[in-house]
Design an enzyme around this catalytic site. Structure first.
Site, PDB file in Angstrom:
ATOM      1  CE1 TYR A  87      -3.567   6.493   7.292  1.00 53.53           C
ATOM      2  CE2 TYR A  87      -2.297   3.905   6.946  1.00 53.53           C
ATOM      3  CZ  TYR A  87      -2.160   5.437   6.396  1.00 53.53           C
ATOM      4  OH  TYR A  87      -1.752   5.640   5.325  1.00 53.53           O
ATOM      5  CD  GLU A  88      -7.869  -1.803  10.278  1.00 60.47           C
ATOM      6  OE1 GLU A  88      -8.583  -2.018   9.317  1.00 60.47           O
ATOM      7  OE2 GLU A  88      -6.825  -2.924  10.401  1.00 60.47           O
ATOM      8  CB  SER A  89      -5.586   3.106  14.648  1.00 55.55           C
ATOM      9  OG  SER A  89      -5.003   3.863  13.868  1.00 55.55           O
TER      10      SER A  89
END
Lengths: 256, 285, 285, 256
Positions: free
Chosen positions: A50-52
């Site tokens: 996930y881009e986090s």
């Protein structure tokens, strides 16, 4: 297993496209559900990113946002956001970028920015987030969305992320070397781009779906493959996995 | 050199009308308490920078404090649209807000460039993307070795950055862990940096050597505000209040309801109120 | 996907004559065992990349395996010069080695760019520096926003990178801690990556979330070689053998003594010999 | 305290130039000794940074290399090498870059690369390492070295790192906005650049040193300030601190 919704079929069909060797950059919503169903069924070793900054996550409930704590708690490692976009996405390590769409055209171009004119929009949508570069740096892009005439349109209002542009070798002409959208999974069908024109073509319809149903919910003239297959219905395991996941998720998000 | 001071003072001393300011936190560690203090102090004409503006920027836009926003995703993550931002962009209420819109990759690289003291960030991006046509701050450079054309955006260099972190030690060094997001870069890119923390500990001598620690001399002021990231979360302290994000979608849908909510929960509230808001969300240590 | 195989096989399968290869480790975690294996297998015409070549590159240069070196500091850190490299550069013995010399900042940025999939690195550097005049791979770009001229160097993209790390888990994920140096970038910049590790553990589920971990799918092969970084050190396992660095200055001063030392300590030795070399240097766990 | 060596005086004089608010990028050798003596005497809160990524270190013995384990063990935090050079050095956060030199000219230009021609060197030295950018990105540069005619020369063979170039505003003309060398501490004297010409000028001589001694060990015509002071001799604490540090260091490096 007989009774399932079109949305369930969509998520499960999408999950089947993923394998244990994929490194998947996961968008929120339908992509997230599909990726986690894949992980919980036939692709236990899939790497979800996930881009986090969370790499190799295995959440027990679906995250509401791309940065819920559970993503970090269950990740192999969590890196900074600049590192995520530089080393992992731009570095070419993502095999599948999995995106949703507000508006989509037949060449896999996506709009999640505005309805209407950019400078005087009728509706201001959230915008691209990571999508512009997910669409060009991932080795392939899968798209999933429920069909509707408002969503699947002849011409999108804004190119949030580039699919095949005007079709053909348009990507190559812009210097984009990745494959772009190679798969579209809707609540009614599975679509793949024509090898030459790159126009999305229906290759499989879900159980009970007719060509008319596909065309009625799509804003462009639908092309069908010579040999349209029927998508195998969800297995008991797939459906149970998805429903359990959704139930856990709903309980968790409604708070205490 | 970090001073430990009350949040009211930290905001007053470090934020000015017209400033370019980043309140950062990538879903995790969002500095809500600092934003609410800024709202109470009534700043004007701010240029807000943030990858994911979300609720706190919706609130500042709705309160008319904002002249311009530089961002890459203007949604309520996982819920939907930001209705106060929409009302501003679509209807100019309560004022028009100028927008400079980027992708996440561009913003992440722009913060990184700011932290690295560079004037620009160079990356492979925006190919075929509509933003490159509507944002004049998206340019390009050509690689002198390969001839490849790469995207270039200006570095982000805020006047001041606000972040929330787990803890400070007594010297004012600050530890961030979990989803570290863009916080280190946002602090190092800024002229001034204010940090709210959950607690203060003696020192970090037991911490693993490779954690994300900001030395005290990179930070201007620290305010201790337990719960200060609510409804976001603080890894190791309390979980995300997802119900509040869902609720915000209702609150922000209506101008009057929004104003009433702000009056009740922000204008009449204090930094100390955040501790109670996370009480039921706390995790076992 | 990482395979666990013996070092002899990992080197044989992943290194070829003429390759561009990085054996990285910034003082800490230097992959000596992998280099010694490469020496035993007698590779030729290698282009060696490394920020701080030190003993292991001195050895390969002295053995005549090297066609070119790309580096930023060609010393025995804290001791002095690299005498085999000197003999090559000054006298062409045993062969001339082409050199491409950079600053640390340039090399660090070039590895970073390689890991990030970019063709070049852009940074503020080389101003007034003589290297810019003698190295044609130092160019510049002009910032389209400010007009500032910035240095540009090509990204480093080795055919293969070798590193040493503390441990792998059973899936082949690799953990590096302490002075992490440039190892993550060197691995991610390379087409293939081989890692020697001190040990294999079940999993990293107890590790802090923000540690430097390379997922198994970024690594080609893993060989378990306890002590494999000697005379460098492995944080948490054994300390740096500073006496060996001082001794090397004597060994490398003379061609015959060098060759005899290599015969005795490398050609006739095996990867398993490293464990004994660090026995007295081990730290309490 | 009466008996001390010129080298001890050099290290101690250099240590006095540092304060608790400095953030110092430390070179190995004499700079490292000076920085740690400062930390152990009058500047306990000084931040020492070594290019291996260790920030805020407090080693009990001097490191042999810039990456000895003790630097990490005692650091506030340890970052990657790219981060060190990008965020911390290039980011402008270093107040003092502390360098040694093999060859130095009167404008503070340093050579540690080659003696002779670069392409056909008489002696190949280790090269610059971090120095080229330490010299231009640090807010100020301090230099320390023992005097000799071979070391302090009219013209250096190679510009490893740029000081004041040909003097005057040469830095500014190259677009370098930092101050460059502001202090030179040798075993005989303390030198500062002339405000206009930027030529190093002796401002203080160590106890017992004469102008002749300074000139005899320097390859350029030495300028003296109108008012040359005498460097205060080492205090008992300074000398004890340095000697204890060296003794601990020697014992540690000789191994077991």
């Amino acid at each position: 297993m007989s009774d399932f919704t079109p949305n369930e079929m969509m998520t499960i069909a999408a999950s089947r496209a993923l394998t244990s060797s994929d490194v998947c950059f996961v968008g929120i919503g339908a992509p997230s559900a599909a990726c986690n169903v894949a992980r919980l069924t036939h692709a236990p070793d899939i790497t979800l990113i996930y881009e986090s900054g969370t790499i190799g996550t295995a959440p027990d409930v679906l995250p509401l946002s791309i940065g819920d704590g559970e993503l970090c708690d269950t990740a192999l490692t969590t890196v900074s956001v600049p590192e995520m976009f530089r080393y992992w996405l731009q570095g070419g390590r993502i095999t599948i970028g999995f995106l949703g769409a507000a508006q989509l055209d037949k060449y896999g171009n996506i709009n999640t920015t505005v309805i209407g004119d950019y400078h005087k929009p009728k509706t201001r949508l959230p915008g691209g987030g990571g999508a512009p570069e997910i669409a060009t740096s991932s080795q392939e892009v899968y798209i999933t969305m429920a069909q509707s005439k408002r969503g699947m349109v002849e011409k999108i209002d804004f190119y949030t992320s580039f699919g095949h542009g005007d079709g053909g070798d348009h990507r190559k002409r812009l210097g984009i070397e990745t494959k772009g959208p190679t798969l579209l999974i809707t609540d009614l069908a599975i679509w793949k781009p024509d090898p030459e024109t790159k126009e999305f073509t229906v290759v499989s319809m879900h159980p009970g779906v007719t060509r008319e149903m596909v065309q009625e919910t799509c804003g462009w003239q639908v092309k069908f493959a010579d040999n349209v297959e029927e998508t195998p219905p969800p297995t008991e395991l797939e459906l149970k996995t998805l429903r359990d996941l959704k139930a856990r998720t709903d309980a968790a998000h409604k708070g205490k | 050199m970090a001073h430990f001071i009350p949040l009211e003072q930290a905001v007053r001393e470090n934020l000015k009308d017209g400033d370019t300011v980043a309140f950062e936190g990538f879903t995790h560690l969002i500095p809500t308490a600092a934003v609410h203090e800024a709202i109470r102090q009534g700043f004007k004409d701010l240029t807000l920078v943030r990858m994911t503006p979300d609720l706190i920027y919706d609130q500042m836009v709705g309160m008319g404090m904002v002249k311009k926003m530089i961002f890459s995703y203007v949604g309520n993550p996982g819920v939907g649209l930001l209705r106060r931002v929409r009302d501003s962009v679509e209807n100019g209420w309560p004022r028009e807000v100028e927008i400079e819109e980027h992708s996440h990759a561009a913003m992440a690289n722009a913060y990184e460039a700011g932290a690295a003291g560079l004037p620009l960030a160079v990356f492979r991006g925006y190919r075929g993307a509509g933003l490159a046509e509507v944002n004049p701050n998206i340019k390009s450079i050509t690689c002198p070795f390969t001839g490849e054309k790469l995207a270039a955006v200006p570095a982000v260099r805020p006047d001041v950055t606000f972040i929330h972190a787990q803890k400070a030690d007594k010297k004012g060094n600050v530890l961030i862990e979990g989803i570290i997001g863009i916080q280190k870069e946002a602090v190092l890119a800024a002229k001034r940096a204010v940090v709210t923390v959950e607690e203060v500990v003696d020192d970090f001598s037991d911490a693993h050597p490779n954690l994300c620690i900001l030395p005290h001399w990179t930070i201007t002021a620290i305010a201790v505000v337990p719960g200060g990231a609510h409804p976001s979360y603080t890894h190791g302290y309390y979980v995300r209040d997802n119900a509040s994000y869902l609720e915000w979608d209702q609150v922000a849908a209506d101008r009057d309801r929004f104003r009433a909510w702000m009056e009740e929960n922000v204008i009449k509230a204090k930094p100390e109120d955040f501790a109670a808001r996370v009480e039921k969300l706390r995790v076992a240590k």
